[in-house]
Design a protein around this motif. Structure first.
Motif, PDB file in Angstrom:
ATOM      1  N   SER A 333       0.843  -1.221  -0.041  1.00  0.00           N
ATOM      2  CA  SER A 333      -0.040   0.019  -0.099  1.00  0.00           C
ATOM      3  C   SER A 333       0.980   1.081   0.175  1.00  0.00           C
ATOM      4  O   SER A 333       1.507   1.531   0.935  1.00  0.00           O
ATOM      5  N   PRO A 334       1.018   1.947  -1.168  1.00  0.00           N
ATOM      6  CA  PRO A 334       1.703   2.927  -1.170  1.00  0.00           C
ATOM      7  C   PRO A 334       1.111   4.181  -0.614  1.00  0.00           C
ATOM      8  O   PRO A 334       0.144   4.843  -1.036  1.00  0.00           O
ATOM      9  N   THR A 335       1.545   4.775   0.508  1.00  0.00           N
ATOM     10  CA  THR A 335       0.841   5.707   1.344  1.00  0.00           C
ATOM     11  C   THR A 335       0.669   7.019   0.613  1.00  0.00           C
ATOM     12  O   THR A 335      -0.416   7.611   0.908  1.00  0.00           O
ATOM     13  N   ASP A 336       1.659   7.197  -0.201  1.00  0.00           N
ATOM     14  CA  ASP A 336       1.537   8.662  -0.753  1.00  0.00           C
ATOM     15  C   ASP A 336       0.673   8.869  -1.885  1.00  0.00           C
ATOM     16  O   ASP A 336       0.405   9.852  -2.305  1.00  0.00           O
ATOM     17  N   GLN A 339      -4.413   9.158  -1.127  1.00  0.00           N
ATOM     18  CA  GLN A 339      -5.279  10.466  -1.247  1.00  0.00           C
ATOM     19  C   GLN A 339      -5.810  10.485  -2.774  1.00  0.00           C
ATOM     20  O   GLN A 339      -6.932  10.789  -3.142  1.00  0.00           O
ATOM     21  N   LYS A 340      -4.730  10.467  -3.597  1.00  0.00           N
ATOM     22  CA  LYS A 340      -4.985  10.534  -4.953  1.00  0.00           C
ATOM     23  C   LYS A 340      -5.952   9.525  -5.526  1.00  0.00           C
ATOM     24  O   LYS A 340      -6.796   9.874  -6.483  1.00  0.00           O
ATOM     25  N   LEU A 346     -13.546   8.683  -6.995  1.00  0.00           N
ATOM     26  CA  LEU A 346     -14.794   9.479  -6.777  1.00  0.00           C
ATOM     27  C   LEU A 346     -14.909  10.287  -8.352  1.00  0.00           C
ATOM     28  O   LEU A 346     -16.066  10.388  -8.696  1.00  0.00           O
ATOM     29  N   LYS A 347     -13.863  10.423  -8.984  1.00  0.00           N
ATOM     30  CA  LYS A 347     -14.049  10.962 -10.249  1.00  0.00           C
ATOM     31  C   LYS A 347     -14.584  10.253 -11.186  1.00  0.00           C
ATOM     32  O   LYS A 347     -15.397  10.608 -11.949  1.00  0.00           O
ATOM     33  N   SER A 369      -5.084  -1.242   2.264  1.00  0.00           N
ATOM     34  CA  SER A 369      -5.202   0.390   1.814  1.00  0.00           C
ATOM     35  C   SER A 369      -6.347   0.705   2.690  1.00  0.00           C
ATOM     36  O   SER A 369      -7.337   0.509   2.641  1.00  0.00           O
ATOM     37  N   GLY A 370      -6.148   2.004   3.426  1.00  0.00           N
ATOM     38  CA  GLY A 370      -6.949   2.378   4.284  1.00  0.00           C
ATOM     39  C   GLY A 370      -7.956   3.302   3.176  1.00  0.00           C
ATOM     40  O   GLY A 370      -7.394   3.895   2.334  1.00  0.00           O
ATOM     41  N   ILE A 371      -9.209   3.356   3.640  1.00  0.00           N
ATOM     42  CA  ILE A 371      -9.907   4.119   2.628  1.00  0.00           C
ATOM     43  C   ILE A 371     -10.894   4.734   3.406  1.00  0.00           C
ATOM     44  O   ILE A 371     -11.666   4.202   4.275  1.00  0.00           O
TER      45      ILE A 371
END
Length: 805
Positions: A333-336, A339-340, A346-347, A369-371
Motif C-alpha cells: 500500500s503506497p501511502t503517498d 489520497q490521489k 470519486l471522479k 489500504s485504508g479508505i
C-alpha cells in the motif's frame, strides 16, 4: 468367504444443550437409517457388522429436559459476533462429493454422543494420515486441483475494455502454433552459434519458441540449448530495445519459466534501470507480466509507484484500474498515493464497469489500504443499486472491502439478502466463506443468507481449506445461528477440520478460530480441543503473527465450565494466571473507565449503601467483558461483600429513610405536607398492601428518589413485601451487564455468540444475569440522577430475580 468386521469410530463430541435426547431420536427415527447408510462406504454397507457401543450422555450443569416439537422444523437463530476496540470487550483478535483419506470417518447424526476412548484415538490417526498424505505427490496434486476448482480469475475486468490489451498480458490470446521441426531448427542454430547473435534475433527466437505446443514447454525450459539461449540473452541484456525486452518477458510468461530463473533476475534488474524511459503502458504491462510469472519484484513496484505518482495526471481510467490491480497483487500500500486514489475513485465512479468496481475493491483489500468512510459509502451506494447486474465475484470483492472498513451500509446488506441466497449454490467455497464472514464481521444477521450457506456447504466441504472451515464455524458461532441442517452442517465441518489437521501446525490460529466458533453454539469436539491445549500446540501459537493466548484462555475456561466430564489437556495454571492479569490490566485501562459503567457503578453504590455492596470486575475474565456484581439475601436485602480496602471493613449500620409516595411527591413536585414521615410511611405501606402492589413500574413516583445520606435498599424492601418471602440464608448473586451495541447483531436485540456464551456460563456458575440494555441505559445517561436511580432500583430489586434464582 472371509467375513470383514468394520468398527466405525466416531470422534468425541460434547454437545452441551437443553434438549430432549429421547424426543430427538423419535423425531429422527424415520430418517436416521438412511442417513447412516449414506455415511458408510459401499464396502462397509455390503459387509456391515455393527459392534455394541456404549454411549455416554454428557450431563451438563443445570441440565433440563424440554420437549418442543416445533424445534425440529425450525432453526434457532440467536446472536452475533465479538466486538473489538469500541465494544467494551478485548476480544479480537470471519454439488461435489466429499473426498478424503481412508482415515476420515463419518459423523453421527445425534447430539451429545460421547464414545468411550479406544486404544488409538481417532485424532492421532487423522494427524498421522494427514501428515503422510500431505507428503505425497498425489495429495499435492489433489490440493492443486481443489485450489484450481475453487478460484476465480481476478483479471476478468481486463476483458471489459480494449485498452487493457496494451496494459496487460492476455493468456487467452490465440497464437499460431510453431511446428516442432521449426522449433528444433531454432534450438540447433542456437547450439551451433558462437553466442554472437543480435538482440533482435534472440528476441525473435524467444517469441517463436513460445509458440510451440503447450505440452512441449516443460521439456523446452530444461533443454540445454534453451539454457544457452537464455545465457545469450543475459549477456546482451543492455543491448535490447525496450520492446524486444518486453517480447522476451512475455515469451517467458507463455513458457511458464520458473520465477527464480536467472534470466528473470537479469530482466528485473534491467527493467528497474529503464522504468523512467518507458511509457505508462509499458510500465504497467511489465508489472502485469511479473504477476503472471508469480515473481515477487518489490524494487520494481516501488519504482512503479513513484513513476505513477509523478505522472498521475497522465493516468486514464484503464491505467488507474490496472494500477490498483497491481497494488493489490503486490500486497503493498503506497501511502503517498492513497489520497490521489480516493479522488480518482470519486471522479470515475459512475464510469467504472461493475467488474472494475470489484477489481478496485479487491486491490484495496489485498493491499490493506485504508479508505475513507465517504468513499466506501459511495461505492456501496452504487453497488446496492446495481447488484442484480453484478457478477458474484465482483460482488464478493466489494464485500471484502466493506468488511475491512467495517462499513454498516444497510441498503447494500438488505439488497444482498435478496440477491445472494439464490446464487450461493453456484459460488465456489471461498466466495461463500467471504459472504458469511462479511455478515458476521459486520454483526449483520440475515437468516436467508446464512441458511443458504449452510444448505450448500456440506456438498462442497471437501474444497474447504483449514482457513475456510474455521471461518465458517466462526461466522455461524458469532451469529449464534444453528441452521435447519445443523447436524449435517456442523459434522461435515468438524470432519474437515480433522482432515486438515496437518495444516494447523503452520496456521494454529485457524484451529482456535473454529473451536471458539463451535464453543459459542455449545459444541465441544473434545479430541480437537485436547489437541489445541497440548503443550506442543501452545508452543506453536507463540510463533504466530496473531495474539492467540487469549483465545486459548477462552477455550480452556469454557470447556472447564461447560464440560465438567472433559478429561483431556488443559491450559497450564501459570499461563492462565498470566493471561488473566493481562486481561484485567486491559480492563482497568479501557473497560471499567467507560462512562456508562462508571455511572452505573457509582449509582449502585449510592443506592445500596456503599462500595461494599458493588464490585465492578470481570466475573469471567476469559469472556473479556465487565460485570457489576451485587449480592442479595433471599429477603431482598443487599449483602456487603466487596472488602478490597481493609479500612472499609466495618459493621455497617442500617441507615436511611423509607420512601413514600408523599415524600416522592415532595422531592419531584416541591410540595409540602403536614404529616410526619413515619405516619406517611405507615399509611402508604398499608395502602400498597391493600392494593396488592409488589413491584415497580419504571418511572413511577414512589421509586424515583434518593434521600441525602440514606439508602434506597430499605425503601425497596418496604415497597415490595414479596421480597421478604421465602427467606433463605444463601441469597442470590447478580451479574449486572452494562451492554452496548457491539454486543448485539446490527440493528437488532439479538445477542452475539460470545456474549451468549458468557451469560450461559454465568448462569451455570449460579449467577442471575441482569442486563442494563443499551437501548434503555444509554438514553438515561442524559437524564436526571433520580430517573437513573429509579431505573436501577427497578432492575435490581425485581421480585422475579429471586424466583429465577
Amino acid at each position: 468367504m472371509a467375513t470383514v468386521l468394520i468398527w466405525r469410530r466416531f470422534p468425541r463430541l460434547s454437545r452441551v444443550t437443553t434438549f430432549s435426547t429421547t424426543a430427538k431420536c423419535k423425531a429422527k427415527s424415520g430418517s436416521s437409517k438412511s442417513e447412516e447408510e449414506k455415511e458408510e462406504t459401499p464396502e462397509a454397507a455390503a459387509t456391515r457388522t455393527e459392534p455394541a457401543a456404549t454411549i455416554q450422555l454428557l450431563n451438563p450443569l443445570d441440565y433440563r429436559v424440554l420437549y418442543n416439537p416445533s424445534a425440529y422444523a425450525r432453526s434457532r437463530a440467536a446472536s452475533q459476533q465479538h466486538a473489538a476496540g469500541s465494544s467494551g470487550d478485548a476480544f479480537t483478535s470471519l454439488g461435489t462429493t466429499q473426498v478424503g483419506s481412508t482415515s476420515s470417518q463419518a459423523w453421527p447424526p445425534i447430539r451429545k454422543a460421547l464414545l468411550k476412548p479406544r486404544s488409538k484415538p481417532l485424532l492421532e490417526q487423522t494427524i498421522s494420515a494427514g501428515l503422510s498424505a500431505a507428503q505425497t505427490k498425489e495429495e499435492a496434486g489433489k490440493e492443486k486441483a481443489e485450489l484450481h476448482d475453487s478460484k476465480e480469475d481476478p483479471r476478468v475486468f481486463q476483458k471489459g475494455r480494449p485498452e487493457y490489451r496494451s496494459l496487460s498480458y492476455d493468456k487467452s490470446e490465440p497464437v499460431e502454433t510453431l511446428p516442432l521441426e521449426e522449433g528444433d531448427s531454432i534450438l540447433h542454430s542456437v547450439a551451433t552459434s558462437e553466442g554472437n547473435q543480435s538482440p533482435g534475433t534472440i528476441s525473435d527466437h524467444f517469441v517463436k519458441l513460445s509458440r510451440l505446443p503447450v505440452e512441449q514447454h516443460s521439456g523446452l525450459v530444461t533443454d540445454p540449448r534453451f539454457n544457452k539461449l537464455c545465457h545469450c540473452a543475459v549477456k546482451s541484456m543492455g543491448l535490447f530495445s525496450t520492446s524486444d525486452l518486453i517480447h522476451v518477458l512475455k515469451a517467458c510468461v507463455r513458457l511458464v519459466v520458473p520465477p527464480t530463473h536467472p534470466l528473470l533476475s537479469a530482466c528485473e534488474s534491467e527493467f528497474c534501470r529503464r522504468v523512467w524511459d518507458m511509457n505508462l503502458d509499458q510500465v504497467l504491462l511489465v508489472a502485469d507480466c511479473w504477476r503472471c510469472l508469480e515473481r515477487s519484484v518489490p524494487s520494481y513496484l516501488s519504482i512503479l509507484f513513484s513513476y505513477a505518482n509523478m505522472r498521475w495526471k497522465d493516468l486514464a481510467l484503464p491505467h488507474f484500474v490496472q494500477l490498483l490491480y497491481i497494488i493489490g497483487e503486490g500486497r503493498r500500500s503506497p501511502t503517498d498515493l492513497m489520497q490521489k486514489v480516493e479522488s480518482m475513485i470519486l471522479k470515475h465512479l459512475d464510469s467504472f464497469t461493475l467488474e472494475e468496481v470489484g477489481a478496485i475493491c479487491l486491490g484495496l483489500f489485498k493491499s490493506l489500504s485504508g479508505i475513507s468512510d465517504h468513499v466506501m459509502r459511495r461505492i456501496a451506494d452504487r453497488v446496492s443499486l446495481q447488484m442484480e447486474d453484478m457478477s458474484t465475484y465482483a460482488l464478493v470483492n466489494v464485500l471484502k472491502l466493506l468488511r475491512y472498513t467495517r462499513m454498516d451500509h444497510l441498503p447494500l446488506l438488505k439488497e444482498l439478502g435478496k440477491v445472494i441466497p439464490a446464487r450461493i449454490p453456484t459460488i465456489n467455497i471461498q466466495g461463500i466463506m467471504h459472504i458469511s464472514l462479511t455478515c458476521s464481521s459486520l454483526h449483520y444477521f440475515d437468516e436467508g443468507i446464512m441458511a443458504a450457506v449452510a444448505m450448500s456447504l456440506p456438498s462442497k466441504v471437501a474444497y474447504c481449506r483449514s482457513k475456510d472451515a474455521a471461518k465458517f464455524l466462526w461466522s455461524f458461532g458469532c451469529l449464534d445461528y444453528e441452521p435447519p441442517n445443523e447436524e449435517e452442517f456442523y459434522s461435515s465441518l468438524i470432519e474437515q477440520m480433522h482432515r486438515k489437521l496437518h495444516e494447523f501446525a503452520k496456521f494454529p490460529e485457524h484451529l482456535l478460530t473454529g473451536l471458539l466458533g463451535l464453543a459459542f453454539v455449545k459444541r465441544f469436539p473434545e479430541e480437537l480441543i485436547d489437541y489445541a491445549l497440548r503443550d506442543e500446540f501452545i508452543q506453536r501459537t507463540r510463533s504466530s503473527k496473531y495474539e492467540l493466548q487469549k483465545d486459548l484462555f477462552t477455550l480452556s475456561k469454557s470447556v472447564e465450565i461447560e464440560c465438567p466430564s472433559y478429561q483431556g489437556s488443559r491450559l497450564p495454571p501459570q499461563l492462565c494466571q498470566e493471561i488473566t492479569e493481562m486481561v484485567l490490566t486491559f480492563a482497568e485501562q479501557e473497560i471499567y473507565v467507560r462512562p456508562e459503567i462508571v455511572e452505573a457503578t457509582s449509582l449502585l453504590e449510592s443506592m445500596l449503601g456503599g462500595r461494599e455492596y458493588v464490585k465492578s470486575h470481570m466475573v469471567l475474565p476469559h469472556t473479556r467483558s465487565s460485570d457489576l456484581e451485587v449480592h442479595l439475601a433471599m429477603d431482598g436485602r443487599p449483602i456487603p461483600f466487596n472488602f478490597k480496602d481493609p479500612v472499609r471493613v466495618k459493621k455497617l449500620k442500617d441507615t436511611g429513610v423509607s420512601l413514600t409516595d408523599d415524600l416522592m411527591s415532595q422531592l419531584i413536585k416541591g410540595r409540602s405536607n403536614s404529616q410526619a414521615p413515619v405516619e406517611v410511611d405507615n399509611e402508604a405501606r398499608a395502602a400498597r398492601q391493600e392494593r396488592g402492589e409488589q413491584g415497580w413500574t419504571p418511572g413511577s413516583g414512589r421509586d424515583r428518589a434518593m434521600l441525602s445520606g440514606g439508602s434506597l435498599a430499605d425503601a425497596c424492601l418496604e415497597a415490595t413485601p414479596s421480597l421478604r418471602l421465602n427467606s433463605h440464608p444463601q441469597g442470590v448473586k447478580l451479574a449486572i451487564q452494562v451492554s452496548n451495541r457491539n454486543h448485539y447483531c446490527y440493528a437488532s436485540k439479538r445477542l452475539l455468540g460470545l456474549h451468549r456464551l458468557k451469560r450461559r456460563q454465568l448462569q451455570q456458575l449460579g449467577y442471575v444475569v441482569v442486563e442494563l440494555p443499551f437501548w434503555e441505559w444509554f438514553p438515561l445517561l442524559k437524564r436526571t440522577r433520580l430517573e437513573k436511580l429509579s431505573y436501577l432500583q427497578y432492575k435490581v430489586f425485581d421480585p422475579a430475580l429471586l424466583s429465577r434464582a
